[in-house]
Design an enzyme around this catalytic site. Structure first.
Site, PDB file in Angstrom:
ATOM      1  N   SER A   1     -10.604  -0.730   3.840  1.00 30.60           N
ATOM      2  CA  SER A   1      -9.864  -1.096   5.058  1.00 30.60           C
ATOM      3  C   SER A   1      -9.245   0.165   5.629  1.00 30.60           C
ATOM      4  CB  SER A   1      -8.750  -2.096   4.726  1.00 30.60           C
ATOM      5  OG  SER A   1      -9.311  -3.270   4.224  1.00 30.60           O
TER       6      SER A   1
ATOM      7  N   ARG B   1       0.832  -1.235   0.000  1.00 33.07           N
ATOM      8  CA  ARG B   1       0.000   0.000   0.000  1.00 33.07           C
ATOM      9  C   ARG B   1       0.852   1.266   0.000  1.00 33.07           C
ATOM     10  NH1 ARG B   1      -2.093  -3.492  -1.527  1.00 33.07           N
ATOM     11  NH2 ARG B   1      -3.733  -4.727  -0.602  1.00 33.07           N
TER      12      ARG B   1
ATOM     13  N   GLU C   1      -4.442   3.108   6.868  1.00 36.06           N
ATOM     14  CA  GLU C   1      -4.142   2.964   5.432  1.00 36.06           C
ATOM     15  C   GLU C   1      -4.681   4.191   4.705  1.00 36.06           C
ATOM     16  OE1 GLU C   1      -5.081  -0.838   3.588  1.00 36.06           O
ATOM     17  OE2 GLU C   1      -5.838   0.202   1.817  1.00 36.06           O
TER      18      GLU C   1
HETATM   19  C1  LIG Z   1     -15.504  -0.324  -0.376  1.00 37.14           C
HETATM   20  C2  LIG Z   1     -14.020  -0.152  -0.597  1.00 37.14           C
HETATM   21  C3  LIG Z   1     -13.236  -1.260  -0.864  1.00 37.14           C
HETATM   22  C4  LIG Z   1     -11.844  -1.121  -1.076  1.00 37.14           C
HETATM   23  N1  LIG Z   1     -11.113  -2.232  -1.340  1.00 37.14           N
HETATM   24  C5  LIG Z   1      -9.789  -2.105  -1.558  1.00 37.14           C
HETATM   25  C6  LIG Z   1      -8.988  -3.253  -1.869  1.00 37.14           C
HETATM   26  O1  LIG Z   1      -9.479  -4.384  -1.968  1.00 37.14           O
HETATM   27  N2  LIG Z   1      -7.658  -3.075  -2.054  1.00 37.14           N
HETATM   28  C7  LIG Z   1      -7.071  -1.843  -1.962  1.00 37.14           C
HETATM   29  O2  LIG Z   1      -5.846  -1.743  -2.159  1.00 37.14           O
HETATM   30  N3  LIG Z   1      -7.797  -0.756  -1.681  1.00 37.14           N
HETATM   31  C8  LIG Z   1      -9.135  -0.840  -1.476  1.00 37.14           C
HETATM   32  N4  LIG Z   1      -9.871   0.283  -1.192  1.00 37.14           N
HETATM   33  C9  LIG Z   1      -9.202   1.588  -1.046  1.00 37.14           C
HETATM   34  C10 LIG Z   1      -9.105   2.424  -2.334  1.00 37.14           C
HETATM   35  O3  LIG Z   1     -10.144   2.094  -3.238  1.00 37.14           O
HETATM   36  C11 LIG Z   1      -7.749   2.262  -3.019  1.00 37.14           C
HETATM   37  O4  LIG Z   1      -6.697   2.682  -2.172  1.00 37.14           O
HETATM   38  C12 LIG Z   1      -7.692   3.041  -4.339  1.00 37.14           C
HETATM   39  O5  LIG Z   1      -6.542   2.677  -5.036  1.00 37.14           O
HETATM   40  C13 LIG Z   1      -7.667   4.565  -4.125  1.00 37.14           C
HETATM   41  O6  LIG Z   1      -7.873   5.196  -5.385  1.00 37.14           O
HETATM   42  P1  LIG Z   1      -8.584   6.614  -5.501  1.00 37.14           P
HETATM   43  O7  LIG Z   1      -8.554   7.025  -6.916  1.00 37.14           O
HETATM   44  O8  LIG Z   1      -9.902   6.604  -4.847  1.00 37.14           O
HETATM   45  O9  LIG Z   1      -7.563   7.507  -4.659  1.00 37.14           O
HETATM   46  P2  LIG Z   1      -7.903   8.728  -3.714  1.00 37.14           P
HETATM   47  O10 LIG Z   1      -8.585   8.242  -2.491  1.00 37.14           O
HETATM   48  O11 LIG Z   1      -8.565   9.802  -4.482  1.00 37.14           O
HETATM   49  O12 LIG Z   1      -6.419   9.192  -3.326  1.00 37.14           O
HETATM   50  C14 LIG Z   1      -5.576   8.343  -2.537  1.00 37.14           C
HETATM   51  C15 LIG Z   1      -4.190   9.011  -2.449  1.00 37.14           C
HETATM   52  O13 LIG Z   1      -3.590   9.014  -3.734  1.00 37.14           O
HETATM   53  C16 LIG Z   1      -3.331  10.355  -4.184  1.00 37.14           C
HETATM   54  N5  LIG Z   1      -3.617  10.381  -5.622  1.00 37.14           N
HETATM   55  C17 LIG Z   1      -4.762   9.998  -6.249  1.00 37.14           C
HETATM   56  N6  LIG Z   1      -4.618  10.102  -7.588  1.00 37.14           N
HETATM   57  C18 LIG Z   1      -3.362  10.572  -7.801  1.00 37.14           C
HETATM   58  C19 LIG Z   1      -2.612  10.894  -8.967  1.00 37.14           C
HETATM   59  N7  LIG Z   1      -3.132  10.783 -10.194  1.00 37.14           N
HETATM   60  N8  LIG Z   1      -1.351  11.345  -8.810  1.00 37.14           N
HETATM   61  C20 LIG Z   1      -0.804  11.490  -7.576  1.00 37.14           C
HETATM   62  N9  LIG Z   1      -1.450  11.210  -6.444  1.00 37.14           N
HETATM   63  C21 LIG Z   1      -2.725  10.754  -6.549  1.00 37.14           C
HETATM   64  C22 LIG Z   1      -4.236  11.249  -3.360  1.00 37.14           C
HETATM   65  O14 LIG Z   1      -3.679  12.531  -3.221  1.00 37.14           O
HETATM   66  C23 LIG Z   1      -4.257  10.484  -2.025  1.00 37.14           C
HETATM   67  O15 LIG Z   1      -3.100  10.748  -1.264  1.00 37.14           O
HETATM   68  C24 LIG Z   1     -11.256   0.164  -0.994  1.00 37.14           C
HETATM   69  C25 LIG Z   1     -12.060   1.289  -0.735  1.00 37.14           C
HETATM   70  C26 LIG Z   1     -13.426   1.138  -0.546  1.00 37.14           C
HETATM   71  C27 LIG Z   1     -14.269   2.357  -0.300  1.00 37.14           C
END
Ligand SMILES: Cc1cc2nc3c(=O)[nH]c(=O)nc-3n(C[C@H](O)[C@H](O)[C@H](O)COP(=O)(O)OP(=O)(O)OC[C@H]3O[C@@H](n4cnc5c(N)ncnc54)[C@H](O)[C@@H]3O)c2cc1C
Length: 302
Positions: free
Chosen positions: A225, A175, A295
């Site tokens: 998580s 992560r 996380e």
């Molecule tokens: C119901 C649910 C289930 C989930 N299951 C999983 C799972 O099975 N496995 C898992 O790993 N995660 C899981 N997650 C967590 C999440 O979906 C992941 O971490 C996902 O990769 C985050 O992507 P996001 O676009 O929403 O990032 P965001 O939440 O928008 O951002 C996360 C971080 O990344 C940065 N960021 C985002 N985009 C960029 C970019 N283009 N350039 C630079 N920085 C950036 C942001 O500034 C922030 O610090 C889950 C979440 C939920 C709500």
């Protein structure tokens, strides 16, 4: 926020892509978070100009994908939020490779992979993030992680210069990656998959979706998580064994269904969630001497 910067951003990205005082609760899966001074949804080609204008005006900027790993404070965000999901989401396939914009959702990308009979991305289909957020977090599930499928990632550095990074240069771990540390912005990723059979790929995606729905509280807003898995333990089991299943602070609650998730039962504030996270960490540490590390990323004023 100076009017001059708002005007410049409007000129660069178009008036329809500039949203002053935008509640971040609309852009996080937790459904909490106060207003960003301004939220911008630029097209990929405009991103460098947007970040350049912010730097010139001395205004901080933050990148948000689908907000599925984010807790934004109730006081909101001073500065500019750049949302990638709405304008930087192109995906294309060429042989066994998929090129996806930072804002492309993993679900859409995995579905495109399936329709080209490309296997390797099934694990990611149910993760509700964007490609950019998934690279930053090295998102993973069911034995797969982004590291397994990334070939290269294109980023913009703090000075607006573009770099193409190999998987080794991304320093992907559990992560984590080097992206946040180096203040890079992911603009695009090339994923290398393998030839497979569409029907089998879709069947696997369906099977994993069913497993997710059975185990995870998908009926409530959350950020997945809440804690990283501590070495040798499972966060959810530690929290359950500490007697914290269903523990509440205001509208935030340790999920009854999966103790590793903190959920918003309807009217949670960011402060409720933050206090609950601190209480849970302290209690698990007191009972088991294990330090739980969030996380989820926290952003803005609490
Ligand atoms: C119901 C649910 C289930 C989930 N299951 C999983 C799972 O099975 N496995 C898992 O790993 N995660 C899981 N997650 C967590 C999440 O979906 C992941 O971490 C996902 O990769 C985050 O992507 P996001 O676009 O929403 O990032 P965001 O939440 O928008 O951002 C996360 C971080 O990344 C940065 N960021 C985002 N985009 C960029 C970019 N283009 N350039 C630079 N920085 C950036 C942001 O500034 C922030 O610090 C889950 C979440 C939920 C709500």
């Amino acid at each position: 926020m100076k009017q001059q910067l708002l005007d410049t951003l409007e000129q660069i990205a178009g008036k329809e892509n500039i949203h002053p005082n935008e509640p971040m609760s609309r852009h996080t899966t937790f459904r909490v978070g106060g207003p960003a001074d301004v939220l911008v949804t630029p097209e990929a080609e405009k991103l460098a100009a947007v970040t350049g204008a912010c730097r010139e005006a001395g205004e901080p900027y933050y990148i948000v994908g689908n907000g599925s790993n984010l807790l934004v404070g109730d006081g909101g965000i001073r500065g500019v939020v750049i949302l990638t999901r709405d304008g930087m989401d192109e995906i294309s396939a060429d042989g066994v490779r998929i090129t996806a914009g930072a804002g492309a959702l993993l679900s859409r990308t995995a579905s495109l992979a399936a329709s080209h009979a490309l296997t390797g991305m099934e694990f990611a289909a149910g993760i509700p993030g964007t490609i950019g957020g998934a690279v930053v977090m090295n998102a993973g599930a069911y034995g797969g992680e982004m590291r397994d499928i990334i070939e290269t990632v294109t980023v913009l550095d703090e000075t607006g210069v573009q770099h193409v990074l190999s998987v080794e240069e991304l320093e992907l771990g559990y992560r984590t990656s080097c992206i946040l540390k180096k203040h890079y912005i992911v603009t695009q990723a090339v994923l290398k998959l393998a030839a497979g059979e569409e029907q089998a790929i879709r069947a696997r995606m369906k099977e994993l979706a069913t497993q997710r729905a059975e185990k995870q509280p998908l009926e409530y807003p959350s950020a997945g998580s809440t804690f990283k898995r501590p070495e040798g333990y499972f966060a959810g089991k530690l929290i359950m064994d500490a007697g914290l299943r269903g523990y509440r602070v205001g509208g935030a609650q340790v999920s009854q269904k999966h103790c590793g998730f903190v959920v918003n039962t309807g009217n949670a504030t960011a402060q409720d969630v933050r206090t609950l996270i601190a209480d849970v960490s302290a209690e698990v540490d007191r009972q088991f001497q294990v330090k739980l590390e969030p996380e989820i990323k926290m952003l803005g004023e609490f």
